[in-house]
Write an enzyme that holds these catalytic residues in place. Structure first.
Site, short mmCIF file in Angstrom:
data_model
loop_
_atom_site.label_atom_id
_atom_site.label_comp_id
_atom_site.label_asym_id
_atom_site.label_seq_id
_atom_site.Cartn_x
_atom_site.Cartn_y
_atom_site.Cartn_z
N VAL A 16 4.65 -5.60 -4.60
CA VAL A 16 5.73 -5.56 -3.61
C VAL A 16 5.78 -6.91 -2.91
O VAL A 16 4.74 -7.45 -2.51
CB VAL A 16 5.51 -4.42 -2.60
CG1 VAL A 16 6.60 -4.44 -1.52
CG2 VAL A 16 5.49 -3.07 -3.31
N HIS B 84 0.84 -1.20 0.00
CA HIS B 84 0.00 0.00 0.00
C HIS B 84 0.88 1.26 0.00
O HIS B 84 0.57 2.24 -0.68
CB HIS B 84 -0.91 0.01 1.23
CG HIS B 84 -1.89 -1.13 1.30
ND1 HIS B 84 -1.81 -2.10 2.27
CD2 HIS B 84 -2.96 -1.44 0.54
CE1 HIS B 84 -2.80 -2.96 2.10
NE2 HIS B 84 -3.51 -2.60 1.06
N GLN C 7 -18.03 -7.23 -1.70
CA GLN C 7 -17.08 -8.04 -2.47
C GLN C 7 -16.67 -9.32 -1.75
O GLN C 7 -15.81 -10.05 -2.24
CB GLN C 7 -15.87 -7.20 -2.87
CG GLN C 7 -14.92 -6.85 -1.74
CD GLN C 7 -13.87 -5.86 -2.20
OE1 GLN C 7 -14.17 -4.70 -2.51
NE2 GLN C 7 -12.62 -6.29 -2.29
N LYS D 241 -0.88 -6.65 -8.10
CA LYS D 241 -1.12 -7.84 -7.28
C LYS D 241 -2.53 -8.39 -7.53
O LYS D 241 -2.74 -9.59 -7.57
CB LYS D 241 -0.93 -7.47 -5.80
CG LYS D 241 -1.55 -8.39 -4.79
CD LYS D 241 -0.67 -9.59 -4.55
CE LYS D 241 -1.11 -10.51 -3.42
NZ LYS D 241 -2.44 -10.45 -2.93
P1 AMP Z 1 -6.45 -4.22 -0.51
O1 AMP Z 1 -6.31 -3.35 0.69
O2 AMP Z 1 -5.88 -5.59 -0.33
O3 AMP Z 1 -7.82 -4.17 -1.12
O4 AMP Z 1 -5.49 -3.56 -1.58
C1 AMP Z 1 -5.57 -2.19 -1.91
C2 AMP Z 1 -4.68 -1.93 -3.11
O5 AMP Z 1 -3.35 -2.30 -2.78
C3 AMP Z 1 -5.08 -2.74 -4.34
O6 AMP Z 1 -4.97 -1.93 -5.49
C4 AMP Z 1 -4.08 -3.86 -4.34
O7 AMP Z 1 -3.83 -4.39 -5.62
C5 AMP Z 1 -2.86 -3.16 -3.79
N1 AMP Z 1 -1.92 -4.13 -3.21
C6 AMP Z 1 -2.19 -5.13 -2.32
N2 AMP Z 1 -1.08 -5.86 -2.07
C7 AMP Z 1 -0.09 -5.32 -2.82
C8 AMP Z 1 1.31 -5.62 -3.03
N3 AMP Z 1 1.89 -6.63 -2.40
N4 AMP Z 1 2.00 -4.84 -3.88
C9 AMP Z 1 1.42 -3.80 -4.53
N5 AMP Z 1 0.12 -3.46 -4.38
C10 AMP Z 1 -0.62 -4.21 -3.55
#
Ligand code: AMP
Length: 288
Positions: free
Chosen positions: A176, A37, A61, A149
């Protein structure tokens, strides 16, 4: 400068007034913020004058047997991360602020939302696109940043922006990983040490696929998938076992399986359960 926290449209309006004019970037998240993030926020800062991070665990979701109620919620720590990264506004609505009790209208992710990840999570991408469209309408950003991701999510958001003529630039950010290859995820905190050893095989399988894909002239989709599958099959005998949902080699724009004659980028995507945790990962390959 302090982070301004907004919980609804009215507070967002005031926050935007306080933050001032300029180009706005939105980073939508479900909180439990980690280095992945942070990298999105940094990219957003390069793209805009002001960064808004939304933190919302979107019930739409999650399937009925998924982890909505136990999804990690670490709001105070998340605010600290946002402050460190120079975020100006955190939008953190309650479920009741986002959804009317008698709501009727939602976004349909179409056929592209029911393949690969969508085949295992019916309705998931409808829920994702509905909340993303609502966040776009509420925050009105010029640009929004999403992680590679969640490759199918990124592709569907791009598709929605094109199909619905949304005036927002979409930026994709690289995945990442931990030093050993494990893709960062808010769900990694569910993993026991033994789970984590098994979970490492997702990224290991993708690397094996990528190596097979890079070895000309052996770039056929089946060879790439076979190389990845061999790793996954070994991990299926670990304790706890890796329980594979899918391994797919797809076109990045449509998420349909690529065929022998495919040229250009393809995404090798994997999803599996380890213990009680379901994990996804992917890599981008170039074929032909
Ligand atoms: P989430 O909080 O899991 O819904 O993710 C929020 C955003 O962070 C989304 O656009 C994900 O694709 C991105 N994200 C989650 N994990 C990673 C990671 N390891 N590297 C890069 N972006 C990420």
């Amino acid at each position: 400068m302090d982070v301004i926290v907004a919980g609804n449209r009215e507070e967002l309006g005031k926050a935007r007034e306080a933050a001032g004019p300029g180009r706005y970037a939105l980073v939508p998240t479900m909180g439990a913020l980690h280095e992945g993030h942070r990298s999105l926020i940094r990219l957003a800062r390069e793209q805009a004058d002001q960064v808004v991070v939304s933190i919302f665990v979107n019930p739409l979701q999650f399937g009925p047997h998924e982890d909505f109620s136990r999804y990690p919620r670490t709001f105070e720590a998340d605010l600290g991360v946002c402050a460190e990264e120079g975020v100006r506004v955190v939008f953190a609505p309650a479920v009741a602020d986002m959804y009317l009790p008698d709501r009727q209208i939602a976004v349909s992710a179409g056929a592209m939302g029911s393949v690969v990840e969508g085949a295992f999570r019916p309705g998931h991408f409808d829920g994702v696109l509905t909340v993303v469209l609502k966040l776009f309408n509420l925050v009105q950003p010029d640009v929004a940043v999403f992680g590679q991701k969640d490759a199918q999510q990124l592709a569907l958001v791009r598709r929605m922006v094109a199909d619905l003529n949304l005036p927002i630039a979409i930026v994709g950010a690289p995945t990442v990983r931990e030093a050993d290859g494990l893709a960062l995820s808010s769900r990694n905190r569910y993993l026991s040490p033994a789970d984590r050893v098994t979970a490492l095989n997702l990224s290991k399988a993708l690397r094996a696929g990528a190596v097979a894909g890079a070895q000309a002239p052996q770039r056929e989709p089946e060879r790439i998938k076979d190389a990845a599958r061999a790793v996954l099959e070994t991990a299926a005998r670990f304790d706890p076992p890796l329980l594979l949902d899918y391994l797919a080699l797809v076109d990045p724009a449509t998420f349909t399986e690529v065929t022998e004659d495919h040229r250009g980028e393809a995404i090798l995507a994997v999803a599996a359960k380890v213990g009680t945790t379901r994990l996804i990962d992917n890599v981008v390959l170039t074929l032909g």
